[in-house]
Design a protein around this motif. Sequence first.
Motif, mmCIF file in Angstrom:
data_model
loop_
_atom_site.group_PDB
_atom_site.id
_atom_site.type_symbol
_atom_site.label_atom_id
_atom_site.label_comp_id
_atom_site.label_asym_id
_atom_site.label_seq_id
_atom_site.Cartn_x
_atom_site.Cartn_y
_atom_site.Cartn_z
ATOM 1 N N ASN A 74 0.806 -1.221 0.000
ATOM 2 C CA ASN A 74 0.000 0.000 0.000
ATOM 3 C C ASN A 74 0.839 1.272 0.000
ATOM 4 O OD1 ASN A 74 -1.776 -2.230 1.016
ATOM 5 N ND2 ASN A 74 -3.302 -0.586 1.033
ATOM 6 N N ALA A 125 -1.874 -6.501 -0.857
ATOM 7 C CA ALA A 125 -2.276 -5.190 -0.357
ATOM 8 C C ALA A 125 -3.400 -5.341 0.659
ATOM 9 C CB ALA A 125 -2.743 -4.291 -1.509
ATOM 10 N N ILE A 127 -6.893 -4.401 1.302
ATOM 11 C CA ILE A 127 -7.990 -3.954 0.450
ATOM 12 C C ILE A 127 -9.081 -3.347 1.327
ATOM 13 C CG2 ILE A 127 -9.715 -4.658 -1.255
ATOM 14 C CD1 ILE A 127 -7.886 -7.058 -1.906
ATOM 15 N N TYR A 130 -13.897 -3.082 -2.388
ATOM 16 C CA TYR A 130 -13.830 -3.893 -3.610
ATOM 17 C C TYR A 130 -15.102 -3.652 -4.414
ATOM 18 C CZ TYR A 130 -15.160 -8.279 -6.013
ATOM 19 O OH TYR A 130 -15.652 -9.197 -6.896
ATOM 20 N N PHE A 213 -5.700 -2.771 -9.065
ATOM 21 C CA PHE A 213 -5.461 -2.163 -7.753
ATOM 22 C C PHE A 213 -5.299 -0.650 -7.922
ATOM 23 C CE2 PHE A 213 -4.344 -6.362 -6.042
ATOM 24 C CZ PHE A 213 -4.900 -6.248 -4.772
ATOM 25 N N ILE A 271 1.026 -8.718 -8.936
ATOM 26 C CA ILE A 271 0.395 -7.559 -9.581
ATOM 27 C C ILE A 271 1.270 -7.138 -10.755
ATOM 28 C CG2 ILE A 271 -0.494 -5.231 -9.301
ATOM 29 C CD1 ILE A 271 -0.623 -5.709 -6.298
ATOM 30 N N GLY A 351 -5.133 0.764 -2.574
ATOM 31 C CA GLY A 351 -5.400 -0.635 -2.270
ATOM 32 C C GLY A 351 -6.795 -1.089 -2.610
ATOM 33 N N LEU A 353 -9.839 -2.335 -4.824
ATOM 34 C CA LEU A 353 -9.804 -3.281 -5.935
ATOM 35 C C LEU A 353 -11.007 -3.045 -6.838
ATOM 36 C CD1 LEU A 353 -7.897 -5.639 -6.719
ATOM 37 C CD2 LEU A 353 -9.521 -7.184 -5.600
#
Length: 426
Positions: A74, A125, A127, A130, A213, A271, A351, A353
Amino acid sequence: MASLMKSFVDVSPGSQFPIQNLPYGVFRPSAGASPRPGVAIGDSVVDLSVLSEAGLFKGPLLSSSSCFSQTSLNAFMALGRPAWKEARKTLQKLLSDGEPTLRDDHVLRSKAILPMNQVTMVMPAVIGDYTDFFSSKEHAVNCGTIFRGGKEDALPPNWVHVPIGYHGRASSVVISGTDIRRPRGQTSPPPGENAPEFKPSALLDFELEMAAFVGPGNELGKPVSVDEAADHIFGFVIMNDWSARDIQKWEYVPLGPFLGKSFGTTISPWIVTMEALDPFICDAPEQDPPALQYLTEKNRFTYDIPMQVAIRPKGESKASVISNTNFKYLYWTVCQQLAHHTVNGCNLNTGDLLASGTISGPSFGSLGSLLEMSVAGSREVKLEHGGVRRFLKDGDEVVMSAVCEGDGFNVGFGECRGKVIPAFNS
């Protein structure tokens, strides 16, 4: 062809992780050790905390940063594209075959470069939120045809004007290799009955997706323009948005997905950055009618990323490939998704998603879910190595992958794996 950059680290031909890729992840070097950021190269992981402690990140944006001493990505993601480019330039130089700094320092090299098969990958990360979009026109038409009985009314009238999405459950996003327990929940009343049933889902499905991300976020009340959106995107992972279709069908009216989706979402551990994907930029599908002004991109692009889904049944050594599709089919681009998400003033955070929604192509072999392949369970889907499926069975392992083929190198995402285990008390 210009000579390709090569690394002193052994990278086998066809590897998904050459020096042209260098995806970021977070790993534990041993059981009980603290997680730390790393990059993949060949069959190895480079421990960025070791390189940082050795003072090898000398650029103006990273030399005084502690971002690689954290237990997630992050802090690094929040620094933005200039820092990401600085890190990539430094890493490609340090790992190149002509640079002696790391190559010839055998003590530092042994501490910093570890065999990938000896480390444990964890969530890359933290998250906070989302969001799952619904960006594939082919998938939307297929689902609409199944549920509304005809292609003429398959798409709701808003679909071609707005990137539709819903807020998912960040707490149940898990790393590749995590088992997924079959969920229980309410389903539609059986024929002739008025009351719903409560039982383990019988219509468990996968959804092949890509997810982005968020790097730097935006202030509450301050939208991100569609042409600035790319600078807020750190990179991409493969996503399996597991779906319990029978639970989903009963609950989704009027507020949309809930328990049929929130029991588990799997992502691949590495990632892949937008810089690594630059060689695979291509034109995005034409939009008709034209998007509203705030969604109209000056430079409309997407990525040519071939993607694949396979199922390995319980007790089988081989997985059967059942779909080959491509990220480039998505009607709404990731920049449009991010711009729309913030246009009302919603603040995204580092962070977060953003998932693409199921990625389906124009042919039967390019569909991204069993719902589409089996036409809601009315047809059998043949497995490559024997057997059939309508929906997933206990013990099935779903394996998703994505590999871009460049001029003399590949850029891959690794695998997004998850095995279905039985429901509680079933």
